[in-house]
Structure formats: structure tokens, C-alpha cells
Motif scaffolding. Structure first.
Motif, PDB file in Angstrom:
ATOM      1  N   MET A 175       0.845  -1.203   0.000  1.00  7.98           N
ATOM      2  CA  MET A 175       0.000   0.000   0.000  1.00  7.98           C
ATOM      3  C   MET A 175       0.869   1.236   0.000  1.00  7.98           C
ATOM      4  N   LYS A 176       0.479   2.226  -0.798  1.00  9.98           N
ATOM      5  CA  LYS A 176       1.197   3.501  -0.819  1.00  9.98           C
ATOM      6  C   LYS A 176       0.399   4.574  -0.093  1.00  9.98           C
ATOM      7  N   ILE A 177       1.116   5.377   0.681  1.00  9.40           N
ATOM      8  CA  ILE A 177       0.502   6.449   1.461  1.00  9.40           C
ATOM      9  C   ILE A 177       1.221   7.752   1.156  1.00  9.40           C
ATOM     10  N   TYR A 178       0.442   8.820   0.952  1.00  6.83           N
ATOM     11  CA  TYR A 178       1.054  10.140   0.794  1.00  6.83           C
ATOM     12  C   TYR A 178       1.474  10.631   2.172  1.00  6.83           C
ATOM     13  N   ASN A 179       2.774  10.856   2.329  1.00 10.39           N
ATOM     14  CA  ASN A 179       3.342  11.260   3.607  1.00 10.39           C
ATOM     15  C   ASN A 179       3.500  12.782   3.633  1.00 10.39           C
ATOM     16  N   THR A 180       2.783  13.446   4.526  1.00  6.32           N
ATOM     17  CA  THR A 180       2.875  14.902   4.624  1.00  6.32           C
ATOM     18  C   THR A 180       4.302  15.346   4.903  1.00  6.32           C
ATOM     19  N   MET A 181       5.044  14.535   5.641  1.00  5.57           N
ATOM     20  CA  MET A 181       6.419  14.903   6.003  1.00  5.57           C
ATOM     21  C   MET A 181       7.318  14.976   4.767  1.00  5.57           C
ATOM     22  N   THR A 182       7.195  14.016   3.866  1.00  6.70           N
ATOM     23  CA  THR A 182       8.071  13.969   2.688  1.00  6.70           C
ATOM     24  C   THR A 182       7.415  14.527   1.436  1.00  6.70           C
ATOM     25  N   ARG A 183       6.111  14.781   1.504  1.00  9.12           N
ATOM     26  CA  ARG A 183       5.334  15.293   0.372  1.00  9.12           C
ATOM     27  C   ARG A 183       5.386  14.363  -0.842  1.00  9.12           C
ATOM     28  N   LYS A 184       5.334  13.085  -0.596  1.00  6.54           N
ATOM     29  CA  LYS A 184       5.279  12.128  -1.696  1.00  6.54           C
ATOM     30  C   LYS A 184       4.642  10.831  -1.206  1.00  6.54           C
ATOM     31  N   LYS A 185       4.188  10.026  -2.177  1.00  6.82           N
ATOM     32  CA  LYS A 185       3.646   8.721  -1.837  1.00  6.82           C
ATOM     33  C   LYS A 185       4.786   7.765  -1.512  1.00  6.82           C
ATOM     34  N   GLU A 186       4.586   7.009  -0.461  1.00  3.71           N
ATOM     35  CA  GLU A 186       5.604   6.052  -0.039  1.00  3.71           C
ATOM     36  C   GLU A 186       4.960   4.694   0.232  1.00  3.71           C
ATOM     37  N   GLU A 187       5.703   3.650  -0.034  1.00  2.91           N
ATOM     38  CA  GLU A 187       5.232   2.298   0.266  1.00  2.91           C
ATOM     39  C   GLU A 187       5.176   2.120   1.783  1.00  2.91           C
ATOM     40  N   LEU A 188       4.068   1.595   2.275  1.00  5.86           N
ATOM     41  CA  LEU A 188       3.916   1.391   3.713  1.00  5.86           C
ATOM     42  C   LEU A 188       4.826   0.268   4.188  1.00  5.86           C
ATOM     43  N   GLN A 189       5.774   0.624   5.040  1.00  8.23           N
ATOM     44  CA  GLN A 189       6.670  -0.343   5.676  1.00  8.23           C
ATOM     45  C   GLN A 189       6.502  -0.170   7.183  1.00  8.23           C
ATOM     46  N   THR A 190       5.914  -1.146   7.830  1.00 15.08           N
ATOM     47  CA  THR A 190       5.599  -0.996   9.248  1.00 15.08           C
ATOM     48  C   THR A 190       6.782  -1.405  10.126  1.00 15.08           C
ATOM     49  N   ILE A 191       6.778  -0.911  11.347  1.00 18.23           N
ATOM     50  CA  ILE A 191       7.859  -1.191  12.295  1.00 18.23           C
ATOM     51  C   ILE A 191       7.912  -2.679  12.611  1.00 18.23           C
ATOM     52  N   HIS A 192       6.753  -3.272  12.851  1.00 13.71           N
ATOM     53  CA  HIS A 192       6.660  -4.707  13.123  1.00 13.71           C
ATOM     54  C   HIS A 192       5.855  -5.349  12.005  1.00 13.71           C
ATOM     55  N   GLU A 193       6.402  -6.393  11.415  1.00 13.96           N
ATOM     56  CA  GLU A 193       5.748  -7.044  10.283  1.00 13.96           C
ATOM     57  C   GLU A 193       4.343  -7.521  10.646  1.00 13.96           C
ATOM     58  N   GLY A 194       3.395  -7.166   9.793  1.00 17.24           N
ATOM     59  CA  GLY A 194       2.019  -7.597  10.000  1.00 17.24           C
ATOM     60  C   GLY A 194       1.250  -6.775  11.011  1.00 17.24           C
ATOM     61  N   GLU A 195       1.871  -5.729  11.564  1.00 14.72           N
ATOM     62  CA  GLU A 195       1.206  -4.885  12.557  1.00 14.72           C
ATOM     63  C   GLU A 195       1.296  -3.426  12.134  1.00 14.72           C
ATOM     64  N   VAL A 196       0.247  -2.660  12.443  1.00 15.77           N
ATOM     65  CA  VAL A 196       0.242  -1.223  12.179  1.00 15.77           C
ATOM     66  C   VAL A 196      -0.230  -0.498  13.430  1.00 15.77           C
ATOM     67  N   ASN A 197       0.578   0.458  13.878  1.00 16.29           N
ATOM     68  CA  ASN A 197       0.191   1.308  14.997  1.00 16.29           C
ATOM     69  C   ASN A 197      -0.221   2.669  14.463  1.00 16.29           C
ATOM     70  N   ILE A 198      -1.435   3.099  14.810  1.00 15.18           N
ATOM     71  CA  ILE A 198      -1.979   4.366  14.307  1.00 15.18           C
ATOM     72  C   ILE A 198      -2.430   5.229  15.472  1.00 15.18           C
ATOM     73  N   TYR A 199      -2.024   6.507  15.428  1.00 12.60           N
ATOM     74  CA  TYR A 199      -2.527   7.481  16.404  1.00 12.60           C
ATOM     75  C   TYR A 199      -3.340   8.518  15.643  1.00 12.60           C
ATOM     76  N   ALA A 200      -4.590   8.671  16.028  1.00  3.78           N
ATOM     77  CA  ALA A 200      -5.478   9.651  15.398  1.00  3.78           C
ATOM     78  C   ALA A 200      -5.905  10.675  16.439  1.00  3.78           C
ATOM     79  N   CYS A 201      -5.695  11.945  16.130  1.00  9.08           N
ATOM     80  CA  CYS A 201      -6.093  12.997  17.061  1.00  9.08           C
ATOM     81  C   CYS A 201      -7.611  13.032  17.186  1.00  9.08           C
ATOM     82  N   GLY A 202      -8.088  12.942  18.414  1.00  7.88           N
ATOM     83  CA  GLY A 202      -9.527  12.926  18.668  1.00  7.88           C
ATOM     84  C   GLY A 202     -10.053  14.298  19.041  1.00  7.88           C
ATOM     85  N   PRO A 203     -11.332  14.365  19.418  1.00 10.81           N
ATOM     86  CA  PRO A 203     -11.981  15.652  19.673  1.00 10.81           C
ATOM     87  C   PRO A 203     -11.664  16.238  21.046  1.00 10.81           C
ATOM     88  N   THR A 204     -11.759  17.568  21.116  1.00  6.65           N
ATOM     89  CA  THR A 204     -11.802  18.257  22.406  1.00  6.65           C
ATOM     90  C   THR A 204     -13.263  18.265  22.812  1.00  6.65           C
TER      91      THR A 204
END
Length: 468
Positions: free
Chosen positions: A1-30
Motif C-alpha cells: 500500500m502507498k501512502i502520501y506522507n505529509t512529512m516527505t510530500r510524496k507517496k511512499e510504500e507502507l513499511q511498518t515497524i513490526h511485520e504484519g502490525e500497524v500502529n496508528i494514532y489519530a487525534c480525537g476531539p476536544t
């Protein structure tokens, strides 16, 4: 899967820290008010991201916080002659009602800022010990922005340009205009916690850094949120986390675009401000979710009465396909027929197109198009005239539901258990048709439609569709 990374301003192939696992932090509401339709976009978009990653076999740990102590919460508590805890509990419950209505799965963890005070204080103390933070005589603690050489790398703005638009307010004790609060000394009659700097409460940015570290680790796979959070919130998270931990904070940054109302920025002053609850009461929750996924997440989208009506109509077409297919599956005869293997192959091409779209930076718009193409071929090739086998109907129905579920769509149960009054009218209409009393049958059909029940007559029987 390719994701557009705001940090690099380009699409990058998703390479996770641990194989088969994805850690996601989403900012929630106040949590000081009902969420508005702008809040609904990241909630729905990143729920779709999570669903797709799980669909592709990843184990997803999804953390979404609640900011339950903040100036706005304190202000609302004062207005209601209440306290911050009562206000935050009320609007967390309201958020959960709306999130459930939007078919958003609960986060793996929903941490609250006030439940992580020790972690926040520890992080601020580390930054102070390293020289990245300083305290004032009023009990405030600020981050020294100019000590982080890479400040501005997420928003792609150098520090000197950011400084040009900043100024020190009268009475401010910051060393530099760009320094931001990690800890706020308590003002009279405000809630507070004990800290090395006296009574106080956390700043907004530090809570997310502390909770991300506690629940996901010092470096996470994906951090996401609305475009409006890139600066200063996420920029400040990067600075304080990387200075404290000494490692990259997040490998991928995903940000959704803005929502306009009638082609203008949503604003209470323009009287075009809509809560999710407002819209849901008029149109239901599902058209809102559909709207949020109908365009690519990074593109701006426009909300209007006409557009939400179009979303509702589009969903109706998708539901109609499923209702007809479900009816066929229940009434078809077993035993596959000649040519049905080729039909299966045709239907599976839409699954391939769906996955390709979602793997291309979460292109939900093209994924929805693939779902409609699937519906078109189902309507064309699997209908009462073609007399499909039960096996083909079951296969098509399973595939249709599979793809819709990845998007979190078609979740409202359309054919609810019918009440006695409705069932009596349906039986009366069936008798009228049998007696060839077409006028009476049409009258009952129109009466049922007024009650939210649509009757569809097919060669294999009558299909009853109730509005969700």
C-alpha cells in the motif's frame, strides 16, 4: 500500500515497524460540544484506513484520544455552572453516539488527557532536564522551539518564516514568540494537578505525545488527523517527542482536506455551521459517511443540501441492488449453470479494482466507483430474467457485502421486522393484485410509500424495502 506522507510530500510504500502490525494514532476531539461535519471527515476516513488494513491482514492498534481538559471545556463548564469533568463526560458520550451512527469502530484505546497526567509530567520534566524546556515564575513550562533545528519540517515552513507571524503578548513570559506551552500554571478557580512547577494542567500538544508514547511506543507507524492540525499541533508534537525520546516520532503522516459548506468555509458567524447530529436528524448518519468517503481524503469537499441528497440517493441505489440480490439468493434454485464461472470472474475484477484503489493512498472515491460497477454487473447479469443459481447469488452477495464493509457502508438494516399495520397492508395489497383490483393495489402501494415502505414486484415475488 502507498501512502502520501505529509512529512516527505510524496507517496511512499507502507513499511511498518513490526511485520504484519500497524500502529496508528489519530487525534480525537476536544470534548466541549457536539462534533461538527468537519470533525466527521477524519473520523470516517481513518476508520476506513483501519478497516482496509485489517481487511488486508494487518493487526491494527488504533489509538484515538479525548482531550478532556482545555480552555474551551473550562469555559463551557463555567457557562453551565458545572465542572470540567461533567462537561467532558457528557460530550464523550455524545461523541460515541455520533461515532456509532457513522459506523465508526471503537478505537483499541480511547485515552483521556486527565488519565495520563503522570506520563505528561514525566515527559515535560525530561524536556526540561535536557534543556529543551524552561519554567516561569507563574508555573508555566514552555518548549524552546529554537533548540530543535528541524522545527517546521512537517509543515515545510522554516522557523524564521513562522517567527515573522508571531509576537509576544503583553505580560507573556516566553523567551521567544515561537515557544509553546507544555504545562500551564493554574489560574484561580481552574482545575489543576500537582506538578514540580506547582499547581497546573497540561498544554494541548504535549498530551498527544505522551499518550502516543504510552500506548504505541516512542516511534509509531502512522499519525493522522485533519489538515488544520499540521501546524501548530502536529509540528509541535514532532518537536517535543523527538527531543524527548531521541528517535523519529512517526514514519507516516496522513492529513485529510477541509470541508466547505455551500463552497464557503464553515463558520458560526456565516450561519453555515452544522453538527453531525443536525445533519443526521434530517438525512440519517450514513449519507454523511458516504459524503466523507466519496472524494479522495486529501481533496477538499463541499457540503450542501443538494450534495447530501445525492449521497442519500446513491446509497439507495446500492441498497436496492443488495435487496434484490438477497431476494434472489433466498428464492433461487441450487445447481450452477453454464457461463456462471465467467460471471464470477467478471465480478472479481471489481474486487481487484477496489483493492487497487484503496492501496493507492486510500482512494475511497475510486473504491466506491468499483462498488457501483459491481452493482451494475450484478443488476445486469443476476436478475429474475437470467434465473441465476443460488450458488452464484450467494457468491455475488458475499462479495458485495465484503467490499461495502471495508468502506463501512450499507450498515443500516433496511428490511426491519415489519409492524402489524404494515404487514396487514402488504397482505391486503397482495390479495388486491390476486383479485386483479389494480386500483386498490396501487392505492395501498402509495400508502405504504408514505409510511417509508417501498414495494417492488418481480416475476419471483414481491420485494419489501423499508427506509433505514
Amino acid at each position: 500500500m502507498k501512502i502520501y506522507n505529509t512529512m516527505t510530500r510524496k507517496k511512499e510504500e507502507l513499511q511498518t515497524i513490526h511485520e504484519g502490525e500497524v500502529n496508528i494514532y489519530a487525534c480525537g476531539p476536544t470534548v466541549y460540544n457536539l462534533i461538527h461535519i468537519g470533525n466527521a471527515r477524519p473520523i470516517c476516513v481513518f476508520d476506513a484506513l483501519r478497516r482496509f488494513l485489517e481487511y488486508r491482514g494487518f493487526r491494527v492498534r488504533f489509538v484515538q484520544n479525548f482531550t478532556d481538559i482545555d480552555d474551551k471545556i473550562i469555559k463551557r463548564a463555567n457557562e453551565e455552572n458545572s465542572d470540567y469533568l461533567t462537561v467532558s463526560e457528557k460530550y464523550i458520550a455524545e461523541y460515541k453516539t455520533d461515532a456509532k451512527g457513522l459506523n465508526v469502530r471503537e478505537a483499541t484505546v480511547h485515552p483521556r488527557a486527565t488519565e495520563n497526567i503522570d506520563q505528561i509530567i514525566s515527559m515535560v520534566k525530561t524536556l526540561e532536564d535536557k534543556g529543551f524546556a524552561y519554567s516561569t515564575e507563574y508555573g508555566d513550562v514552555y518548549f524552546r522551539t529554537n533548540r530543535f533545528a528541524e522545527y517546521g519540517k512537517l509543515s515545510h515552513q522554516p522557523l524564521e518564516e513562522l517567527e515573522a507571524g508571531a509576537r509576544i503578548q503583553i505580560g507573556d513570559t516566553k523567551e521567544d514568540p515561537m515557544d509553546f506551552a507544555l504545562w500551564k500554571g493554574a489560574k484561580p478557580c481552574e482545575p489543576y494537578w500537582e506538578s514540580p512547577w506547582g499547581h497546573g494542567r497540561p498544554g494541548w500538544h504535549i498530551e498527544c505525545s505522551a499518550m502516543a508514547r504510552r500506548y504505541l511506543g516512542e516511534t509509531i507507524d502512522i499519525h493522522c488527523g485533519g489538515q488544520d492540525l499540521i501546524f501548530p499541533h502536529h509540528e509541535n508534537e514532532v518537536a517535543q517527542s523527538e527531543c524527548c525520546n531521541g528517535v523519529p516520532f512517526a514514519h507516516y503522516w496522513m492529513h485529510n482536506g477541509y470541508i466547505n459548506v455551500d463552497n464557503r468555509k464553515m463558520s458560526k458567524s456565516l450561519n453555515n455551521f452544522f453538527t453531525v447530529r443536525d445533519v443526521a436528524q434530517a438525512y440519517g448518519y450514513e449519507p454523511i459517511r458516504y459524503l466523507m468517503l466519496s472524494s479522495h481524503y486529501r481533496s477538499p469537499i463541499n457540503y450542501s443540501t443538494e450534495i447530501i441528497e445525492q449521497c442519500k440517493a446513491a446509497l439507495e441505489r446500492l441498497y436496492n441492488c443488495r435487496e434484490a440480490l438477497s431476494f434472489l439468493a433466498e428464492n433461487s434454485v441450487s445447481g450452477e449453470k453454464e457461463g456462471e464461472d465467467k460471471l464470477r470472474e467478471l465480478l472479481l475484477t471489481h474486487k481487484t479494482d477496489f483493492i487497487t484503489a484503496m492501496e493507492d493512498d486510500l482512494n475511497t472515491a475510486d473504491a466506491i466507483s468499483a462498488l457501483f460497477e459491481l452493482a451494475r454487473d450484478i443488476n445486469t447479469h443476476i436478475n429474475p430474467q437470467t434465473k441465476p443459481s443460488k450458488e452464484l447469488c450467494d457468491f455475488a452477495l458475499s462479495l458485495y457485502n465484503e467490499l461495502a464493509d471495508v468502506l463501512g457502508l450499507l450498515y443500516v438494516e433496511k428490511n426491519k421486522e415489519l409492524g402489524d399495520e404494515i404487514q396487514t397492508l402488504i397482505d391486503q395489497r397482495t390479495k388486491a393484485r390476486k383479485d386483479k383490483n389494480w386500483a386498490e393495489a396501487d392505492r395501498i402501494r402509495d400508502l405504504l410509500k408514505e409510511k417509508g415502505v417501498t414495494i417492488k414486484d418481480t416475476p419471483q415475488g414481491t420485494i419489501v424495502v423499508t427506509e433505514g
